[in-house]
Design a protein around this motif. Structure first.
Motif, short mmCIF file in Angstrom:
data_model
loop_
_atom_site.label_atom_id
_atom_site.label_comp_id
_atom_site.label_asym_id
_atom_site.label_seq_id
_atom_site.Cartn_x
_atom_site.Cartn_y
_atom_site.Cartn_z
N GLY A 119 0.78 -1.23 0.00
CA GLY A 119 0.00 0.00 0.00
C GLY A 119 0.80 1.27 0.00
N LEU A 120 2.00 1.25 -0.60
CA LEU A 120 2.87 2.43 -0.55
C LEU A 120 2.75 3.32 -1.78
N GLY A 127 6.40 2.76 -8.66
CA GLY A 127 5.40 2.10 -7.84
C GLY A 127 4.77 0.92 -8.54
N MET A 128 4.47 1.05 -9.84
CA MET A 128 3.90 -0.05 -10.59
C MET A 128 4.87 -1.21 -10.68
N LEU A 129 6.14 -0.91 -10.95
CA LEU A 129 7.13 -1.97 -11.07
C LEU A 129 7.35 -2.70 -9.75
N LEU A 130 7.15 -2.00 -8.66
CA LEU A 130 7.36 -2.61 -7.35
C LEU A 130 6.08 -3.23 -6.80
N GLY A 131 5.03 -3.25 -7.58
CA GLY A 131 3.80 -3.86 -7.12
C GLY A 131 3.05 -3.03 -6.13
N SER A 155 -2.46 -3.07 -7.01
CA SER A 155 -2.20 -3.81 -5.78
C SER A 155 -3.29 -3.60 -4.75
N GLN A 156 -4.17 -2.61 -4.96
CA GLN A 156 -5.23 -2.33 -4.00
C GLN A 156 -6.54 -3.00 -4.37
N GLN A 170 -1.10 -7.78 0.96
CA GLN A 170 -0.04 -8.69 1.36
C GLN A 170 1.31 -7.98 1.23
N LEU A 171 2.17 -8.20 2.22
CA LEU A 171 3.50 -7.62 2.17
C LEU A 171 4.28 -8.24 1.02
N ALA A 172 4.94 -7.39 0.26
CA ALA A 172 5.77 -7.84 -0.85
C ALA A 172 7.20 -7.39 -0.61
#
Length: 350
Positions: A282-283, A301-305, A310-311, A320-322
């Motif tokens: 959620g960052l 942000g997109m590349l890091l999920g 992701s929401q 979920q923590l990634a």
């Protein structure tokens, strides 16, 4: 015709009847004498400790001191408590310290606010509803310090980067020397704050939900409070090769979660430096704020999920923590994997 008992026999029977009460009275008198002796020695030891601290440059002042606690405790009350060393001064409200007569090295304290700590430049002010602390010591020194506070509020002014304020529902802090890293003068710190409200974090993360924080850290070259200014203390710590080992740093703010491990230090320009491993969820809002809403930040942000996708899912489901690429703090820049996070420059702390 009945005969009266001999007078000697009557006296003996009455003697044994009253003996337990007499012995109890003697024990009470002896214990009372012993307690007042202990009280006197406690006052002498406290005066001696204050004098020794003064010789080392730490000036303690206990206003309107009283010593109570009869019959099983020693209770020292200071209506005000002040400490001064060099440019640094600290003041507290009414402070009460209690130790059992049979366990004098375990001290329980209750401290009233307000708190003020200042070095003439930076000032820390604090209040709380209830603050309790425990100190466990041994002949070799401090073994553990624990602090718990309800409804703490704190503000820090005089920082070059701007003022900081925050509050919480409950705070806990535990400090101890690290027994396996004595050569590094290392100390362990465990801290947690529930329902913290930190305006600067709200602005950064883009939400006003309370935050739950917890940290498990080890600080090397933790040689204790020397009474210099914060800048001088930090510079000495940096020159001694001090570092901060983050065993776990966790923050939960609504749907935003982050867990961090790694190592930090200060570089020659007094900026944070080191490397962290991060797991988060959620960052996307945080990344957007850090990058000023730039396209590069959104792409990162997109590349890091951490982007809008992701929401998606169930409305009340927690993200979920990634695991994210390593986060590097180097030469004033913040990098995640191969990406330098745009619009972010790490400023000197002093």
């Amino acid at each position: 015709m009945d005969q009266a008992a001999p007078p000697a026999s009557v006296r003996r029977s009455r003697f044994w009847l009253y003996t337990p009460f007499v012995l109890l009275l003697l024990v009470a008198v002896a214990w009372s004498i012993a307690w007042f002796v202990i009280r006197s020695r406690t006052a002498e030891a406290l005066d001696g400790w204050i004098a020794a601290e003064a010789r080392n440059g730490r000036q303690w002042t206990c206003g309107d001191r009283t010593i109570l606690g009869y019959p099983f405790r020693i209770e020292i009350i200071c209506e005000s408590l002040n400490l001064k060393r060099g440019a640094v001064s600290a003041s507290f409200g009414r402070t009460e310290a209690v130790a059992q007569v049979y366990q004098p090295r375990r001290v329980i304290m209750e401290v009233a606010g307000p708190l003020r700590v200042t070095d003439g430049m930076v000032t820390v002010d604090g209040t709380w509803d209830l603050l309790q602390a425990s100190i466990n010591a041994s002949p070799t020194g401090l073994q553990r310090l624990s602090v718990a506070a309800d409804a703490p509020k704190i503000s820090v002014t005089g920082l070059g980067t701007g003022d900081i304020a925050g509050s919480g529902r409950h705070l806990e802090l535990h400090i101890r020397p690290n027994p396996s890293r004595r050569a590094e003068l290392a100390g362990d710190v465990a801290a947690s704050v529930t329902e913290a409200r930190i305006p600067i974090l709200d602005a950064l993360a883009g939400g006003t939900e309370p935050t739950n924080l917890s940290a498990d850290l080890t600080v090397t070259q933790a040689d204790g409070f020397k009474g210099r200014t914060i800048v001088e203390e930090l510079e000495l710590w940096r020159n001694a090769g001090g570092k901060l080992d983050i065993l776990m740093l966790s923050a939960i703010k609504g749907a935003r979660q982050i867990e961090t491990k790694g190592e930090l230090r200060l570089d020659e320009q007094h900026r944070p430096a080191g490397q962290l491993t991060v797991s988060a969820a959620g960052l996307d809002g945080l990344l957007g704020n850090l990058t000023g809403g730039r396209v590069g930040g959104n792409l990162l942000g997109m590349l890091l999920g951490q982007g809008p996708r992701s929401q998606q899912g169930q409305p009340n489901a927690k993200p979920q923590l990634a695991s994210l690429p390593p986060l590097r703090l180097e030469n004033g820049f913040l990098s995640m994997g191969p990406f330098v996070i745009p619009n972010v420059r790490l400023q000197p702390l002093y």
